[in-house]
Design a protein around this motif. Structure first.
Motif, short mmCIF file in Angstrom:
data_model
loop_
_atom_site.label_atom_id
_atom_site.label_comp_id
_atom_site.label_asym_id
_atom_site.label_seq_id
_atom_site.Cartn_x
_atom_site.Cartn_y
_atom_site.Cartn_z
N GLN A 1 127.92 99.04 -11.35
CA GLN A 1 127.21 97.94 -11.22
C GLN A 1 125.70 98.16 -11.14
O GLN A 1 125.13 98.88 -10.42
N VAL A 2 125.27 97.17 -11.82
CA VAL A 2 123.75 97.33 -12.45
C VAL A 2 123.08 96.07 -11.65
O VAL A 2 123.51 94.95 -12.06
N THR A 3 121.89 96.35 -10.99
CA THR A 3 121.07 95.07 -10.40
C THR A 3 120.31 94.49 -11.68
O THR A 3 119.42 94.96 -11.97
N ILE A 4 120.56 93.26 -11.94
CA ILE A 4 119.78 92.69 -13.06
C ILE A 4 118.81 91.56 -12.36
O ILE A 4 119.14 90.81 -11.59
N GLU A 5 117.46 91.97 -12.75
CA GLU A 5 116.39 91.08 -12.07
C GLU A 5 116.34 89.68 -12.79
O GLU A 5 116.34 89.65 -13.97
N ILE A 6 116.37 88.48 -12.01
CA ILE A 6 116.32 87.05 -12.54
C ILE A 6 115.17 86.61 -11.98
O ILE A 6 114.69 87.10 -10.75
N ASP A 7 114.23 85.85 -12.97
CA ASP A 7 113.08 85.25 -12.43
C ASP A 7 113.31 84.32 -11.32
O ASP A 7 114.14 83.71 -11.49
N GLN A 8 112.41 84.56 -10.30
CA GLN A 8 112.72 83.85 -9.07
C GLN A 8 112.33 82.26 -9.16
O GLN A 8 112.86 81.58 -8.44
N LYS A 9 111.67 81.92 -10.35
CA LYS A 9 111.38 80.40 -10.74
C LYS A 9 112.80 79.68 -10.91
O LYS A 9 112.85 78.59 -11.00
N LEU A 10 113.82 80.49 -11.17
CA LEU A 10 115.13 79.78 -11.69
C LEU A 10 115.91 79.26 -10.38
O LEU A 10 116.73 78.66 -10.51
N PHE A 11 115.57 79.83 -9.19
CA PHE A 11 116.47 79.71 -8.10
C PHE A 11 115.50 79.47 -6.78
O PHE A 11 113.94 79.79 -6.86
N LEU A 12 115.92 78.83 -5.86
CA LEU A 12 115.52 78.43 -4.48
C LEU A 12 115.67 79.78 -3.52
O LEU A 12 114.91 80.09 -2.85
N LYS A 13 117.18 80.00 -3.60
CA LYS A 13 117.48 80.98 -2.76
C LYS A 13 118.36 81.88 -3.98
O LYS A 13 119.22 81.43 -4.51
N ASP A 14 118.31 83.29 -3.75
CA ASP A 14 118.92 84.21 -4.56
C ASP A 14 120.65 83.89 -4.24
O ASP A 14 120.86 84.31 -3.24
N PRO A 15 121.21 83.49 -5.47
CA PRO A 15 122.49 83.13 -5.08
C PRO A 15 123.49 84.62 -4.84
O PRO A 15 124.56 84.43 -4.23
N ARG A 16 122.92 85.54 -5.22
CA ARG A 16 123.61 86.80 -5.01
C ARG A 16 123.40 87.40 -3.60
O ARG A 16 124.02 88.42 -3.37
N SER A 17 122.78 86.74 -2.57
CA SER A 17 122.63 87.19 -1.34
C SER A 17 123.55 86.91 -0.36
O SER A 17 123.42 86.86 0.65
N SER A 18 124.38 85.94 -0.93
CA SER A 18 125.20 85.12 -0.11
C SER A 18 126.63 85.29 -0.55
O SER A 18 126.97 84.95 -1.88
N ASP A 19 127.80 85.05 0.02
CA ASP A 19 129.23 84.66 -0.24
C ASP A 19 129.17 83.22 -1.14
O ASP A 19 129.77 83.19 -1.98
N LEU A 20 128.41 82.44 -0.45
CA LEU A 20 128.50 81.00 -0.98
C LEU A 20 127.48 80.99 -2.45
O LEU A 20 128.09 80.66 -3.38
N GLY A 21 126.48 81.78 -2.50
CA GLY A 21 125.81 81.98 -3.70
C GLY A 21 126.78 82.66 -4.80
O GLY A 21 126.71 82.20 -5.94
N ARG A 22 127.31 83.49 -4.32
CA ARG A 22 128.21 84.41 -5.37
C ARG A 22 129.25 83.06 -5.87
O ARG A 22 129.71 83.16 -7.16
N LYS A 23 129.84 82.69 -4.88
CA LYS A 23 130.96 81.41 -5.50
C LYS A 23 130.28 80.57 -6.31
O LYS A 23 130.87 80.03 -7.04
N ILE A 24 128.86 79.89 -6.04
CA ILE A 24 128.35 79.19 -6.86
C ILE A 24 128.28 79.53 -8.46
O ILE A 24 128.54 78.95 -9.17
#
Length: 221
Positions: free
Chosen positions: A2-25
């Motif tokens: 698994q590789v961590t891909i950096e995503i521009d922070q302007k695209l999100f308000l809270k990193d969806p990969r940081s929580s179970d709910l975000g990953r579900k989204i």
């Protein structure tokens, strides 16, 4: 791996990969957009699907367009990583270009990005919905914010290989962006408008063969 891909922070308000709910989204939005299309997709429908509240989704993404841009950025950054990895030790620029076109025009392999994430759904979104990220009235504003950089950077990297092969060729970035968009169109035509292509839905690898032939004949004539 698994590789961590950096995503521009302007695209999100809270990193969806940081929580179970975000990953579900991420997981279920991709599945839903693939199934019903971006126009019909709403955060309200997604909230019902993942048994969450609509405001909780808005804590991660400002709107569904930003979510689409996030998914696409994720894809293009992953493509860039794969391109670097697969061409790093290849001396021949011709061979590197062939590999690059193959990477740009083939679907993702399963479990390339996240466990339990549907790479096929993400690729279907790229094919059917990616143009909606920029064919809209907000494109100049979004571009000024730098939210297409991942796509543009990937095209430039492949364009540099073309310039290495033929420094006199005047349109290296143009032909690579054409390759990407054409690969999506040809796959879409094969599935839905077959009279517009010789590519058959049973053998979509013909798209790659067609585009490799087109690029090399163009840049070397």
């Amino acid at each position: 791996m698994q590789v961590t891909i950096e995503i521009d922070q302007k695209l999100f308000l809270k990193d969806p990969r940081s929580s179970d709910l975000g990953r579900k989204i991420l997981k279920h939005s991709a599945l839903m957009i693939d199934k019903i299309g971006f126009e019909a997709f709403t955060f309200k429908k997604l909230a019902v699907k993942i048994k969450a509240t609509e405001p909780s989704i808005y804590r991660y993404f400002e709107n569904k367009h930003k979510l689409l841009l996030y998914l696409l950025s994720w894809y293009w950054n992953w493509m860039e990583y794969k391109l670097i990895l697969s061409t790093n030790n290849i001396n021949s620029p011709d061979e590197r270009l062939k590999i690059a076109i193959q990477q740009l025009t083939q679907p993702l392999d399963k479990n390339e990005i996240l466990p339990d994430f549907s790479e096929s759904a993400l690729y279907n979104i790229v094919v059917a919905e990616s143009s909606k990220a920029y064919l809209n009235k907000e494109v100049d504003k979004v571009n000024k914010e730098g939210l297409f950089l991942s796509y543009k950077r990937l095209c430039r990297k492949v364009a540099e290989i073309i310039t290495e092969i033929n420094p006199e060729y005047k349109f290296p970035t143009s032909i690579i962006s054409t390759v990407v968009e054409t690969s999506h169109n040809q796959r879409f035509f094969a599935k839905h408008l077959p009279s517009l292509t010789e590519v058959h839905r049973e053998n979509l690898t013909d798209v790659t063969e067609f585009l490799i032939e087109m690029v090399f004949k163009t840049i070397k004539k």
